[in-house]
Structures are given as structure tokens and as C-alpha cells.
Design a protein around this motif. Structure first.
Motif, short mmCIF file in Angstrom:
data_model
loop_
_atom_site.label_atom_id
_atom_site.label_comp_id
_atom_site.label_asym_id
_atom_site.label_seq_id
_atom_site.Cartn_x
_atom_site.Cartn_y
_atom_site.Cartn_z
N PHE A 223 1.07 -8.66 1.56
CA PHE A 223 0.04 -8.06 0.70
C PHE A 223 -1.23 -7.67 1.46
CE2 PHE A 223 1.84 -10.83 -2.95
CZ PHE A 223 2.89 -9.95 -3.12
N ALA A 224 -1.25 -7.81 2.78
CA ALA A 224 -2.46 -7.51 3.56
C ALA A 224 -2.63 -6.02 3.84
CB ALA A 224 -2.46 -8.29 4.87
N GLY A 225 -1.69 -5.20 3.38
CA GLY A 225 -1.80 -3.76 3.55
C GLY A 225 -0.90 -3.23 4.66
N ASN A 226 -0.67 -1.93 4.63
CA ASN A 226 0.20 -1.27 5.60
C ASN A 226 -0.27 0.17 5.76
OD1 ASN A 226 2.26 -0.19 7.12
ND2 ASN A 226 3.91 -0.78 5.75
N ASP A 227 -0.68 0.54 6.96
CA ASP A 227 -1.17 1.90 7.19
C ASP A 227 -0.13 2.80 7.84
OD1 ASP A 227 -1.09 0.85 9.72
OD2 ASP A 227 -3.21 1.13 10.18
N ALA A 228 1.14 2.38 7.77
CA ALA A 228 2.20 3.17 8.40
C ALA A 228 3.40 3.32 7.47
CB ALA A 228 2.63 2.53 9.72
N PRO B 235 6.20 5.41 5.16
CA PRO B 235 6.93 6.67 5.34
C PRO B 235 6.14 7.84 4.76
CG PRO B 235 8.42 4.95 4.60
CD PRO B 235 7.04 4.37 4.53
N GLY B 236 6.21 8.95 5.44
CA GLY B 236 5.51 10.14 4.97
C GLY B 236 4.03 10.17 5.31
N GLY B 237 3.57 9.23 6.13
CA GLY B 237 2.17 9.22 6.52
C GLY B 237 1.23 8.59 5.52
N ASN B 238 1.78 7.94 4.48
CA ASN B 238 0.94 7.28 3.50
C ASN B 238 0.49 5.91 4.00
OD1 ASN B 238 1.12 9.28 1.37
ND2 ASN B 238 3.24 8.65 1.11
N ASP B 239 -0.46 5.33 3.31
CA ASP B 239 -0.84 3.95 3.62
C ASP B 239 -1.02 3.18 2.32
OD1 ASP B 239 -3.71 4.12 2.70
OD2 ASP B 239 -3.82 5.57 4.33
N ALA B 240 -0.97 1.86 2.43
CA ALA B 240 -1.13 0.99 1.27
C ALA B 240 -2.20 -0.04 1.61
CB ALA B 240 0.19 0.30 0.94
N PRO B 241 -3.23 -0.16 0.79
CA PRO B 241 -4.31 -1.10 1.09
C PRO B 241 -3.90 -2.55 0.83
CG PRO B 241 -4.66 -0.14 -1.05
CD PRO B 241 -3.46 0.57 -0.47
#
Length: 315
Positions: free
Chosen positions: A219-224, A226-232
Motif C-alpha cells: 500500500f506504499a504506492g507504485n510509480d511504475a 503498466p501503461g506509464g500510470n502510477d498509484a499513490p
């Protein structure tokens, strides 16, 4: 024969033998017979919560529901979710409910081959037999689509499915969905959804070089993505610092509208549109309570804040 050649030949033989052994190595367990009667409405609800429609439908190309084909570009290649309609040749129409259970809970096809972990089966491992029966009943109502999804376009060596057995041995973990003592029923319901069916950690958790979630960064986030999106980060302190409350987080999961009046975009927009927007107010509240770790029973949240709520409960 020269020593170098002998060594090379021996290494080649050993490599072939290793691949053969891994290919023959069975994974998973044979599911017990499931003879429960499924509830179609509950199965449809669980399918929405689990993202089945969002992942297995190519909306951009006007694909039929659950007929597969929506591309998922990654560092390992492009994956295409399969057709899971009732077509017996191109979908899952020839499967048994036990085949379905093994696929959903263990990530293994009827032929014994493991699925790529782009399929979020690790989050579904704790689905009960009744959950499986309900899902199966719902899937039986899906019209067949006689169309094959494209094959995965994956680079070597990731196109070798026997290697997934090593991946599973190293990284496959059980979802932490079981209820915790000392927590309310609503908090535990949120835990079950967030860590299970809605698989929030699939996007909001960093991945290692093997594509596995980094478990100490859940849950700490992911900036990589698929498709160049990120998740905070969706850890409680970060959500609170960002102005999220139980009410506005539940509302955002229903409508896609954030407290600032902005709208979720990218993959999160799809999650809401095809998944969480169909959940009941009580389930959305439970998810928000769990994510914010705000375990206070009966937090006021007017149903009017979440218009057009789906009737009925999932429990």
C-alpha cells in the motif's frame, strides 16, 4: 573430447533435464468437489468487486463483456487477458466448477499450467467454496463469444511458463484477509475486501525486478504501473495527510470524484467505473474504515452521499 567440450555437453544435458523436471513438476492442489448451489446475484457482485469485467473486457475496441483481449503492457511484454465467456472452444464453457476453482484460487489452468501473475489470483486464494459456486453461477449467464483473445507477447525467458513454477515458489503468498480479533465486523469486512477481492495492493504496492509485490511496502504506492500510470500510497497516515475521511473516500470509490472535485483517471478510473461503483454503501464504508484504520462502529455516512447504490449485501 576436450574438457571444455565435455563440460559444455554436461551443462547442456543438465539444463535440458532441469527444464524437463520443472515442466513435469506439478503445482497447486486438486480442489475438492464443489456441489454447492451458487447465487447468481452474489456471484455477479463478487465478480464486479474482483475486477473481472474491467480486466477481461476490451472496452476500447468495443469487445463483448468478458471476451478478453485488452492489452496490458509491462516490462516483460504485453499480456492479453483471456476470453472467459461460456464459449466451449475459446472461453471456459468446457470447464468444470472445480477447474474454475483451481484457476481462481490457485492460478492454475485445467491443463495444470500456471497462469502469469498479471492475473490477480493470489488475492482470491481465500475465496470460500460458496464464493466459487456463486461466481460460477454468475459466469454461466454470460453469453458465449466464439473469439480467441490474442496470445501473450512476452519476451524470452519470460515466455517459458515452466519458469512460473519457480516464481510461485519464491513469491506466492497467501492474502491476509482473515478477521483480526479486537477489530469490529465492519473493519474486518473492509480488510477482507481491500486485501482480497478488490486487490488494492496489486497496484498500490511496489514490484521487484521479478514482478512480485514487495511485501514490506504494501500500500506504499507504485510509480511504475503498466501503461506509464502510477498509484499513490494508500497507507492510513498518507491518506489522512491528504485530507481523506471515511465519507469522502467511500464517496470517491463510488463516484470517482475526489474531495478536491477532481476525478480519478487512468487505471483507478477504470477500477471505479467497472468495479467499486457497483459496491454497496456498507462495503464502501468498510473499505474506507479499513484503509484509514478508523475502526469506529457506526460512523455517520449518509446514503445520499452515495447515490444509486446497488441494493443488497454481499455477505
Amino acid at each position: 573430447m576436450r574438457p571444455v567440450l565435455k563440460f559444455g555437453a554436461a551443462a547442456a544435458v543438465l539444463g535440458i533435464a532441469t527444464v524437463a523436471a520443472l515442466s513435469a513438476w506439478p503445482v497447486g492442489v486438486e480442489p475438492e468437489p464443489i456441489e454447492l448451489v451458487g447465487d447468481i446475484e452474489r456471484g455477479a457482485y463478487l465478480a464486479r468487486a474482483s475486477g473481472c469485467i474491467a480486466c477481461h473486457t476490451n472496452f476500447e475496441d468495443g469487445g463483448a463483456p468478458l471476451s478478453g483481449g485488452a492489452p496490458l503492457p509491462t516490462d516483460f511484454g504485453t499480456f492479453y487477458p483471456p476470453n472467459i465467456t461460456t464459449d466451449p472452444d475459446f472461453g471456459i464453457g468446457a470447464w468444470t466448477v472445480e477447474d474454475f476453482a483451481r484457476a481462481v484460487r490457485q492460478g492454475i489452468g485445467p491443463d495444470g499450467a500456471p497462469y502469469y501473475p498479471t492475473f490477480t489470483y493470489p488475492f482470491y486464494a481465500d475465496f470460500s467454496d460458496q464464493d466459487i459456486a456463486d461466481l460460477w453461477a454468475a459466469f454461466q449467464t454470460v453469453p458465449p463469444v466464439a473469439e480467441n483473445a490474442p496470445s501473450h507477447d512476452v519476451v524470452f525467458p519470460f515466455d517459458q511458463r515452466w519458469g512460473l513454477k519457480l516464481w510461485r515458489a519464491a513469491y506466492l503468498d497467501d492474502p491476509a484477509t482473515e478477521p483480526l480479533d479486537g477489530k469490529s465486523d465492519v473493519w474486518n469486512r473492509g480488510r477482507e475486501l481491500v486485501r482480497g477481492a478488490t486487490h488494492c495492493g496489486a497496484c498500490h504496492t511496489e514490484r521487484n525486478l521479478a514482478g512480485a509485490r514487495v511485501l514490506d511496502a504494501v500500500f506504499a504506492g507504485n510509480d511504475a504501473l503498466p501503461g506509464g500510470n502510477d498509484a499513490p500510497s494508500i497507507r492510513s497516515p498518507d491518506l489522512i495527510a491528504g485530507g481523506w475521511t471515511v465519507s469522502n473516500l467511500a464517496y470517491a470509490l463510488r463516484t470517482g470524484i475526489t474531495p478536491s472535485g477532481d476525478a480519478f483517471g487512468g487505471s483507478m478510473g477504470e477500477v471505479v467505473m467497472y468495479g467499486t461503483s457497483f459496491l454497496t454503501p456498507s462495503d464502501l464504508e468498510a473499505m474506507a474504515i479499513y484503509l484509514l484504520d478508523s475502526d469506529v462502529a457506526g460512523i455517520e455516512m449518509a446514503d445520499a452521499a452515495i447515490p444509486h447504490a446497488t441494493e443488497g449485501e454481499a455477505d
